[in-house]
Design a protein around this motif. Structure first.
Motif, mmCIF file in Angstrom:
data_model
loop_
_atom_site.group_PDB
_atom_site.id
_atom_site.type_symbol
_atom_site.label_atom_id
_atom_site.label_comp_id
_atom_site.label_asym_id
_atom_site.label_seq_id
_atom_site.Cartn_x
_atom_site.Cartn_y
_atom_site.Cartn_z
ATOM 1 N N CYS A 1 30.516 1.028 13.646
ATOM 2 C CA CYS A 1 30.498 1.117 15.084
ATOM 3 C C CYS A 1 31.385 -0.049 15.644
ATOM 4 O O CYS A 1 31.451 -0.939 15.196
ATOM 5 C CB CYS A 1 29.143 1.254 15.616
ATOM 6 N N TRP A 2 31.353 0.184 17.008
ATOM 7 C CA TRP A 2 32.148 -1.099 17.744
ATOM 8 C C TRP A 2 31.218 -2.338 18.158
ATOM 9 O O TRP A 2 32.009 -3.185 18.178
ATOM 10 C CB TRP A 2 32.479 -0.328 19.191
ATOM 11 N N TYR A 3 30.075 -2.402 17.750
ATOM 12 C CA TYR A 3 29.331 -3.495 17.805
ATOM 13 C C TYR A 3 29.003 -4.096 16.403
ATOM 14 O O TYR A 3 29.615 -5.155 16.219
ATOM 15 C CB TYR A 3 27.945 -3.066 18.373
ATOM 16 N N THR A 4 28.691 -3.446 15.467
ATOM 17 C CA THR A 4 28.408 -3.938 14.312
ATOM 18 C C THR A 4 29.579 -4.365 13.606
ATOM 19 O O THR A 4 29.670 -5.353 13.013
ATOM 20 C CB THR A 4 27.670 -2.859 13.313
ATOM 21 N N ASN A 5 30.980 -3.700 13.497
ATOM 22 C CA ASN A 5 31.828 -4.245 12.925
ATOM 23 C C ASN A 5 32.844 -5.111 13.451
ATOM 24 O O ASN A 5 33.982 -4.952 13.599
ATOM 25 C CB ASN A 5 32.676 -2.777 12.308
ATOM 26 N N GLN A 6 32.167 -6.083 13.811
ATOM 27 C CA GLN A 6 32.636 -7.164 14.591
ATOM 28 C C GLN A 6 32.519 -8.512 13.957
ATOM 29 O O GLN A 6 31.713 -8.466 12.638
ATOM 30 C CB GLN A 6 32.413 -7.359 16.172
ATOM 31 N N SER A 7 33.130 -9.623 14.532
ATOM 32 C CA SER A 7 32.614 -10.737 13.584
ATOM 33 C C SER A 7 31.403 -11.235 13.688
ATOM 34 O O SER A 7 30.564 -10.938 14.826
ATOM 35 C CB SER A 7 33.630 -11.891 14.017
ATOM 36 N N GLU A 8 30.591 -12.248 12.922
ATOM 37 C CA GLU A 8 29.304 -12.557 13.162
ATOM 38 C C GLU A 8 29.031 -13.265 14.443
ATOM 39 O O GLU A 8 28.080 -12.950 15.181
ATOM 40 C CB GLU A 8 28.819 -13.424 11.882
ATOM 41 N N ASN A 9 30.015 -13.981 14.861
ATOM 42 C CA ASN A 9 30.119 -14.705 16.203
ATOM 43 C C ASN A 9 29.889 -13.721 17.137
ATOM 44 O O ASN A 9 29.216 -14.193 18.270
ATOM 45 C CB ASN A 9 31.122 -15.895 16.317
ATOM 46 N N TRP A 10 30.723 -12.944 17.172
ATOM 47 C CA TRP A 10 30.726 -11.725 18.202
ATOM 48 C C TRP A 10 29.420 -11.056 18.598
ATOM 49 O O TRP A 10 28.977 -10.988 19.387
ATOM 50 C CB TRP A 10 31.883 -10.770 18.077
ATOM 51 N N ARG A 11 28.929 -10.843 17.306
ATOM 52 C CA ARG A 11 27.679 -9.858 17.183
ATOM 53 C C ARG A 11 26.523 -10.734 17.900
ATOM 54 O O ARG A 11 25.679 -10.483 18.677
ATOM 55 C CB ARG A 11 27.165 -9.438 15.720
ATOM 56 N N ALA A 12 26.658 -12.261 17.569
ATOM 57 C CA ALA A 12 25.408 -13.178 18.097
ATOM 58 C C ALA A 12 25.539 -13.260 19.432
ATOM 59 O O ALA A 12 24.373 -13.690 19.985
ATOM 60 C CB ALA A 12 25.875 -14.392 17.449
ATOM 61 N N SER A 13 26.557 -12.668 20.191
ATOM 62 C CA SER A 13 26.632 -12.837 21.703
ATOM 63 C C SER A 13 25.713 -11.790 22.294
ATOM 64 O O SER A 13 25.526 -11.655 23.596
ATOM 65 C CB SER A 13 27.835 -12.926 22.240
ATOM 66 N N ARG A 14 25.322 -10.662 21.367
ATOM 67 C CA ARG A 14 24.471 -9.570 21.984
ATOM 68 C C ARG A 14 23.109 -9.456 21.261
ATOM 69 O O ARG A 14 23.158 -9.970 20.253
ATOM 70 C CB ARG A 14 25.159 -8.301 21.846
#
Length: 326
Positions: free
Chosen positions: A119-132
Motif C-alpha cells: 500500500c502507499w503507506y507500508t511500502n515506503q522507507s522506514e524513516n517515512w513510516r516513522a512519521s506516521r
C-alpha cells in the motif's frame, strides 16, 4: 545481519525453513524480498536460497494432460514456453506483464503467487513510516488506506494469480509435516497481513493447471508498463460457444487484498451468452462484485470504473476468439 543457507535439495530446504522458524525467509529470485529488506519491512535472521533446486523446476504434462509448472520456474521461461503460449495464452500474457524483462529474468512463479501485499503507506522507507502511526502491517491497529477498516486493506498485486485462478489451478506445497495440494481459489485471504493460507514452514513446489478447451484472456492497466504495479488487472476464461456458454470465470486483480472473483458477472454470461447486451450487463454487475475497493495510487471510484471497462474489453475480445474444438 543474517545467516545465508544454501540447501542442496528440497528436503534440506524444508528442514532449514522449519529450523529457522519465523526468522527464516526463502530467497529465490529476490526481486521483492531484497527490496523489502532495504525498506526495513522484513528483517530475516536466516535466508534460505532455493534458486535452482531441481525439484522446483520444470514445465511438463502429466498422464492426465495436466500442466505442471515448478514453483521455481523463472517468469521469462514461463511466458515463452510453447505449451503455455499455445494452451493458456492468458497465463502467458499475465506473466509477460510482470515488471520489466530484467525482473522476469530473475523472478519465479512461486514468488509472484505469494507476493506480499502493498500500500502507499507500508511500502515506503522506514524513516517515512516513522512519521506516521503504525498500521496493521507494521504492528499497529489502523489502516491508512481505509480508516474505518478493522483489517489491513493492502493490495494483492500478483499478475499471475488471476490468470491461474480462472484456469482452476491448484498448488502443491511441502513442509516437515508432509505434502498437500490446495486449490488456488482457497489460497488467498481477504486480509492484507495474512493474505495467504501458506504456513510459515511451507514451500510452494508446483502449480497444476488442468486441461481444458477454454478461451482465456488477461489484461492489465498500469501507468508505466514494466515499471509500475497495475491499477487493475482482469483475467477471464469461458467454455462453450457464444450462444451457449458452459462456464465463465472472471477474476480482478490489484483492487483488493485478494484476487476478486466476479461471480455475478460470470453468471450473467453463462445465463445469456456472449452478446453485446449480456456483456454490458456483466460489466455493470462487476462493480457490485468488487465490494470494498482498496486504494493503491488511484481512487477507489476510478478502480471500479476501470474494472467495468476491463470486463467490457475482455469479454468482447473473447467473443471474437475462435471457439476451441472439443
Amino acid at each position: 545481519m543474517f545467516r545465508y543457507v544454501r540447501p542442496r535439495n528440497l528436503d534440506e530446504a524444508v528442514a532449514a525453513l522449519a529450523a529457522g522458524g519465523d526468522g527464516a525467509s526463502l530467497l529465490a529470485g529476490g526481486t521483492d524480498l531484497l527490496v523489502s529488506m532495504r525498506q526495513g519491512l522484513v528483517t530475516p535472521q536466516t535466508l534460505i536460497g532455493i534458486r535452482g533446486l531441481v525439484e522446483l523446476n520444470g514445465i511438463d504434462l502429466d498422464g492426465t494432460d495436466t500442466l505442471r509448472i515448478g514453483a521455481g520456474v523463472i517468469l521469462t521461461d514461463l511466458a515463452e514456453h510453447p505449451l503455455v503460449v499455445k494452451r493458456y495464452p492468458a497465463l502467458a500474457q499475465a506473466t509477460r506483464s510482470v515488471g520489466s524483462r530484467h525482473v522476469r529474468n530473475m523472478a519465479t512463479l512461486g514468488g509472484n503467487l505469494r507476493l506480499p501485499t502493498r500500500c502507499w503507506y507500508t511500502n515506503q522507507s522506514e524513516n517515512w513510516r516513522a512519521s506516521r502511526a503504525p498500521c496493521w502491517k507494521t504492528e499497529g491497529d489502523l489502516c491508512h488506506v481505509i480508516k474505518t477498516s478493522t483489517t489491513c486493506r493492502a493490495i494483492n498485486s500478483s499478475d499471475t494469480a488471476p490468470a491461474l485462478l480462472v484456469l482452476d489451478a491448484r498448488l502443491q506445497t511441502v513442509s516437515v509435516r508432509g505434502k498437500r495440494e490446495v486449490p488456488l481459489a482457497n489460497f488467498y485471504n481477504d486480509d492484507g497481513v495474512n493474505h495467504t493460507t501458506l504456513a510459515s514452514d511451507e514451500i510452494i513446489t508446483a502449480v497444476l493447471v488442468p486441461a481444458a478447451r477454454v478461451r482465456t484472456l488477461f489484461t492489465k492497466a498500469t501507468a508505466r508498463t514494466g515499471l509500475d504495479y497495475g491499477y487493475g488487472t482482469l483475467a477471464a476464461a469461458v467454455t462453450g460457444s457464444n450462444k451457449a456458454i458452459r462456464s465463465a470465470r472472471l477474476v480482478a486483480g490489484s483492487v483488493g487484498s485478494w484476487p476478486v472473483l466476479l461471480e455475478r458477472a460470470g453468471q450473467i454470461v453463462v445465463e445469456r451468452g456472449l452478446n453485446e447486451a449480456a456483456i454490458a450487463d456483466a460489466a455493470a454487475a462487476a462493480r457490485e462484485d468488487l465490494g470494498e475497493v482498496a486504494n493503491l495510487f488511484s481512487p477507489p471510484g476510478y478502480k471500479k470504473r476501470l474494472v467495468r471497462g476491463l470486463v467490457l474489453q475482455v469479454l468482447e475480445q473473447l467473443r471474437r476468439q475462435k471457439v476451441p474444438v472439443d
